[in-house]
Design an enzyme around this catalytic site. Structure first.
Site, PDB file in Angstrom:
ATOM      1  N   ALA A 273       0.847  -1.182   0.000  1.00 29.38           N
ATOM      2  CA  ALA A 273       0.000   0.000   0.000  1.00 29.38           C
ATOM      3  C   ALA A 273       0.888   1.239   0.000  1.00 29.38           C
ATOM      4  CB  ALA A 273      -0.893   0.016   1.229  1.00 29.38           C
ATOM      5  N   GLU A 309      -0.344   2.562   7.095  1.00 27.91           N
ATOM      6  CA  GLU A 309      -0.458   3.701   6.160  1.00 27.91           C
ATOM      7  C   GLU A 309      -1.093   4.894   6.860  1.00 27.91           C
ATOM      8  OE1 GLU A 309       1.312   3.164   3.717  1.00 27.91           O
ATOM      9  OE2 GLU A 309       1.299   0.969   3.785  1.00 27.91           O
ATOM     10  N   GLU A 331       9.888   4.543   7.928  1.00 26.37           N
ATOM     11  CA  GLU A 331       9.425   3.160   7.844  1.00 26.37           C
ATOM     12  C   GLU A 331       9.655   2.373   9.130  1.00 26.37           C
ATOM     13  OE1 GLU A 331       7.367   2.470   5.839  1.00 26.37           O
ATOM     14  OE2 GLU A 331       7.687   3.815   4.143  1.00 26.37           O
TER      15      GLU A 331
HETATM   16  N1  B3K Z   1       5.895   3.781   1.566  1.00 26.76           N
HETATM   17  C1  B3K Z   1       5.348   2.682   0.799  1.00 26.76           C
HETATM   18  C2  B3K Z   1       6.382   1.908   0.064  1.00 26.76           C
HETATM   19  C3  B3K Z   1       6.782   2.475  -1.225  1.00 26.76           C
HETATM   20  C4  B3K Z   1       7.722   1.548  -1.981  1.00 26.76           C
HETATM   21  C5  B3K Z   1       8.270   2.156  -3.193  1.00 26.76           C
HETATM   22  N2  B3K Z   1       9.053   1.224  -3.973  1.00 26.76           N
HETATM   23  C6  B3K Z   1       4.535   1.765   1.626  1.00 26.76           C
HETATM   24  C7  B3K Z   1       4.779   1.800   3.090  1.00 26.76           C
HETATM   25  O1  B3K Z   1       5.825   1.466   3.583  1.00 26.76           O
HETATM   26  O2  B3K Z   1       3.897   2.194   3.802  1.00 26.76           O
HETATM   27 ZN    ZN Z   2       5.539   2.419   5.417  1.00 30.25          ZN
END
Ligand code: B3K
Ligand code: ZN
Length: 893
Positions: A273, A309, A331
């Site tokens: 996502a 998210e 992250e």
């Molecule tokens: N931030 C996105 C991941 C994006 C990946 C790009 N290749 C999902 C997440 O970690 O919430």
């Molecule tokens: Zn993330």
């Protein structure tokens, strides 16, 4: 390496952007053939760099790829092509003024975009994915996270084909259908954001709606958009969203900040996502769930990803990353937050065990292989390759250690200070650690090494009891193996949580030498030196230490516990994680001994004491069934392999199957009783207790099916299994039974697989399960079946979920068949990687990673895998994504 090979980008070369963008005005004209994008940027030279001057900030280099540039205008004047230059990845204006409006028109063909990055089509709809560097495929831009701007987005398209048109922020204008059948909407996002958080969706979508009233009394509209026909599978995602919003208010005091929060589920998506501001785009896998189509794992996955998210709105969006090396800033922190949320919603120990299993299964191997990198990498060739389990899961462990060192209150103070200082900014991991330290005056100086050093630290601990002096001395030695580019490591600051058990199994009060009084029965030691000694006093009897409680640090810990001590800890440790851990350590030891026995041609025998301990857990009515199921699961083939200098693929597979049969044979009646007691179709609920009952029931079924080949005893198991397959209502139970049947040669296997497909052929996510179950079958003919399934009408190589299910299921979830000594599995994977490389480099790169650990195998398998990697690297037209993984895997070979 040849000069044309893609070049690495280094953290040490970071420089602030020479220009800033204050506002972005985008107008999309979505067409079937060509999509036209007009972009109007209010720009100025970066005042942080030099005093503003009339000459501006030097050349302006905008990122851009795979588009046709139509026109460029500066302050309203169309530029002649001689006034700028266009390269394959950029648009350069040699010397713009200090303050100006730049207007750019580009044309794209989203229908030809199979990379699923940038603007692309999925089931006839339009959709975007901009993280990490997809925005540059939409328009020329400073596509980097430290350039934050306010966006206004206007979308025009055919009203029949694209009745729903969404972007970030709030809807500010919408036209009726015009004479030409088209309509227009405008969205405005009041919060400045980096381009990677931009999103646009247009198409035929339906939605479910709800509201959330924030703590301060604002009403937020919540919408989940899906393709027509999927509305009945959105309730769980909506409930998860509402719980997440409440949790973030309660635990961190963080409220949502726009009037509307939207989730759109799409069938073609590279990852799980994406947290675009106000408009999250999700893989359908993490939205759609109802009991008939989704397993308990799916339900928990939806809840965790929706939460993850949503939590990004603060940890990622309001405070974002300065550059992509800082990815773990958002992250690692957000994974930590979603893990804590799930722990609060369900069982904390069960969640912790699941998270540690995942870390060990995926992150530990990464951290000891050719792609090992610190959670804040020093360099990359392709940033999309660094959305790794190290950045995410190890990153979350690092944040968890800070939480442990500061305590819950201290951590909250640190978070408050972090937001107070950095709301609206693009910052670094150092800024985060500084806020944590400044808010609490805890010294995190040495702790920062977790951000810069790769590799899994190893702790060798020994204990010595002095009965006369009534002391217990723990000696802790830490080391960390070399990783690429880091031959020598400095000691880490490791929080070591522990307790000491007395002979009755109770926790002793813990008093360290020099302390006036004992302080608790479980405490955290600060391990900071290469070798360190901790003296406990008032210890009358020799204790059994319970070390690294709750897995307080992402390390490998060794202590010379005897079999009796491990059995004692399994039964008595007050720390549930360590009760589970003791059982796993014991099982690992016994199973590795059996692998050695098998290699030496000795007969296999599983210790009766071990089987008895398993029986005790199975029959203990006081245990949480979910915990019991985890405790009764033998270490995976992958985990056992990691413990060996050279992975014995066949030996491990055979020993694990042997142990399962031995346990099933000895505990058959108890397993049947467990399955009966928990069976039946109880009304479906998705709470921790019901999930736990289903997992223990299906664990029992799995063991019983290990008896399938053993004549009469097996017959009853098969009946149970086939009965469950045909009668169960919940997908968890259906899949558990089908998974067992798929490993057999029974005639019921084909019947079940056919029936399952016929029932579910219109539900793509369920068909994915059907593909992966066949791909993971341990039967010898699986590779041929997988190859045949590539031609099945339901298989689509352009759909990432299908690739992950079939090709990923085989290469990542079927060690004994993938690593078949004939090398057919390797050839197959390499062929798929090369096909995918041309279509979708991100997906291809995930697949080629399955070769990264080739050096851990025997010479023959090494040679076979290496040859495939070499074939891949030598292929012309390789993407940066695949090139980076394949070439780093071969480095030094
Ligand atoms: N931030 C996105 C991941 C994006 C990946 C790009 N290749 C999902 C997440 O970690 O919430
Ligand atoms: Zn993330």
């Amino acid at each position: 390496m040849d000069k044309n090979a893609p070049q690495a980008i280094h953290l040490k070369d970071y420089a602030p952007p020479p220009y800033l963008i204050d506002t972005v005005d985008l107008a999309f004209d979505l067409g079937e053939d060509v999509t036209r994008v007009q972009s109007k940027l209010a720009m100025r030279s970066n005042p942080a760099l030099a005093p503003a001057s009339a000459t501006g900030g030097g050349p302006l280099v905008l990122d851009g790829q795979d588009m046709r540039l139509v026109s460029v205008a500066l302050d309203g004047r169309a530029l002649d092509p001689s006034e700028y230059s266009v390269g394959p990845d950029s648009l350069t204006l040699p010397n713009p003024p200090a303050d100006f409006i730049l207007e750019i028109v580009t044309e794209l063909r989203p229908q030809e975009n199979t990379s699923l990055s940038g603007l692309y089509r999925t089931s006839g709809n339009f959709c975007t994915q901009c993280e990490a560097e997809g925005f540059r495929k939409i328009t020329y831009f400073l596509d980097r996270p430290d350039v934050m701007a306010r966006y206004r987005t206007t979308i025009t398209a055919d009203a029949m084909r694209y009745p729903v048109m969404l972007s970030n922020g709030n809807l500010v204008a919408a036209s009726k259908m015009e004479a030409d059948g088209r309509h227009t909407v405008s969205w405005e996002d009041p919060f400045a954001k980096p381009s990677y958080l931009f999103a646009l969706v247009a198409g035929v979508l339906v939605h479910i709606e709800d509201t959330h009233v924030t703590k301060s009394g604002r009403t937020v509209a919540l919408r989940i958009y899906v393709e027509p026909g999927n509305q009945d599978k959105c309730d769980h995602a909506m409930a998860s969203l509402k719980k997440s919003m409440t949790w973030d208010e309660e635990v961190y005091g963080l409220e949502y900040d726009l009037d509307i929060f939207m989730i759109v589920a799409v069938g073609d998506f590279n990852m799980g996502a994406m947290e675009n501001k106000g408009l999250n785009v999700f893989n359908t896998k993490y939205v759609l769930a109802k009991p008939e189509t989704a397993t308990d794992t799916d339900f928990l996955g939806v809840e965790a990803v929706v939460a993850h998210e949503y939590f990004h709105n603060w940890t990622g969006n309001r405070v974002t990353c300065r550059d992509w090396f800082q990815l773990s800033l958002k992250e690692g922190l957000t994974v930590f937050r979603d893990q804590e949320f799930s722990s609060d919603m369900h069982s904390r120990p069960v969640k912790r065990i699941a998270d540690v299993q995942r870390l060990r299964a995926a992150q530990f191997p990464e951290d000891s292989g050719p792609m090992a990198h610190p959670i804040r990498p020093d360099s990359y060739i392709e940033i999309n390759n660094f959305y790794t389990t190290t950045v995410y899961e190890k990153g979350a462990e690092v944040v968890r250690m800070i939480h442990t060192l500061l305590g819950a209150d201290g951590f909250r103070k640190g978070m408050d200070l972090y937001f107070q200082r950095h709301d609206g900014q693009a910052v670094t991991c150092d800024d985060f650690v500084a806020a944590m330290a400044d808010a609490t005056s805890v010294d995190l100086g040495q702790f920062r090494r977790w951000y810069s050093q790769a590799g899994t630290p190893e702790l060798d601990v020994t204990g010595a009891h002095d009965a006369a002096a009534r002391t217990y001395r723990l000696t802790v030695r830490q080391s960390c193996p070399p990783t690429p580019g880091q031959p020598v490591k400095q000691p880490f600051h490791i929080p070591l949580a522990l307790g000491l058990l007395d002979p009755s199994g109770a926790d002793m009060p813990l008093r360290l030498a020099g302390e006036a009084a004992p302080a608790g029965t479980s405490r955290v030691l600060d391990v900071m030196e290469a070798e360190q000694v901790f003296d406990f006093v008032d210890v009358a009897e020799a204790p059994v230490p319970s070390l690294l409680r709750g897995f307080s640090a992402p390390v490998k810990l060794r202590f010379p516990h005897g079999v009796d001590d491990l059995t004692f800890l399994m039964a008595n440790d007050s720390d549930a994680f360590n009760r589970w851990e003791a059982g796993q350590t014991l099982a690992t030891r016994l199973m590795l001994d059996l692998v050695a026995d098998r290699a030496a041609g000795r007969p296999l025998e599983l210790s009766p004491g071990f089987i008895a301990a398993f029986g005790k857990i199975l029959k203990d009515p006081t245990l949480d069934p979910a915990f019991a199921a985890q405790a009764l699961t033998l270490p995976s083939e992958g985990y056992l392999g990691q413990q060996m200098p050279v992975i014995d693929v066949d030996g491990i597979h055979e020993v694990r199957a042997f142990c399962r049969r031995a346990i099933a044979t000895a505990l058959r009646d108890d397993l049947i009783a467990t399955h009966r007691a928990l069976g039946g179709n109880e009304p479906f609920a998705i709470d921790a207790a019901a999930i736990g009952r289903r997992s223990l029931k299906n664990l029992a079924l799995g063991y019983l099916m290990a008896l399938e080949e053993s004549g009469r005893e097996g017959t009853e198991a098969v009946e149970l299994c086939v009965g469950q397959f045909h009668n169960a209502h919940a997908m968890t139970d259906v899949i558990a039974a089908l998974g067992c049947l798929a490993d057999t040669d029974l005639p019921q296997r084909e019947v079940a697989l056919r029936r399952f497909y016929d029932l579910w052929k219109d539900e793509p996510l369920v068909v994915d399960k059907w593909f992966s179950i066949q791909a993971m079958s341990e039967r010898p003919g699986t590779l041929e079946e997988v190859k045949a399934l590539l031609g099945h009408p339901a298989f689509e190589i352009r759909n990432p979920n299908k690739v992950y299910a079939l090709i990923g299921g085989f290469a990542g979830g079927n060690p004994v068949r993938f690593h078949d000594i004939g090398g057919g599995g390797y050839r197959f994977l390499a062929d798929q990687v090369l096909t995918l490389n041309a279509l979708n480099p991100q997906v291809a790169s995930r697949m080629v990673k399955m070769f990264a650990r080739w050096r851990k195998y025997d010479p023959r398998r090494q040679a076979l895998m290496r040859a495939e990697l070499e074939r891949i690297v030598q292929t012309p037209g390789l993407s940066r994504d695949v090139f980076e993984i394949a070439s780093k895997s071969l480095e030094g070979a």
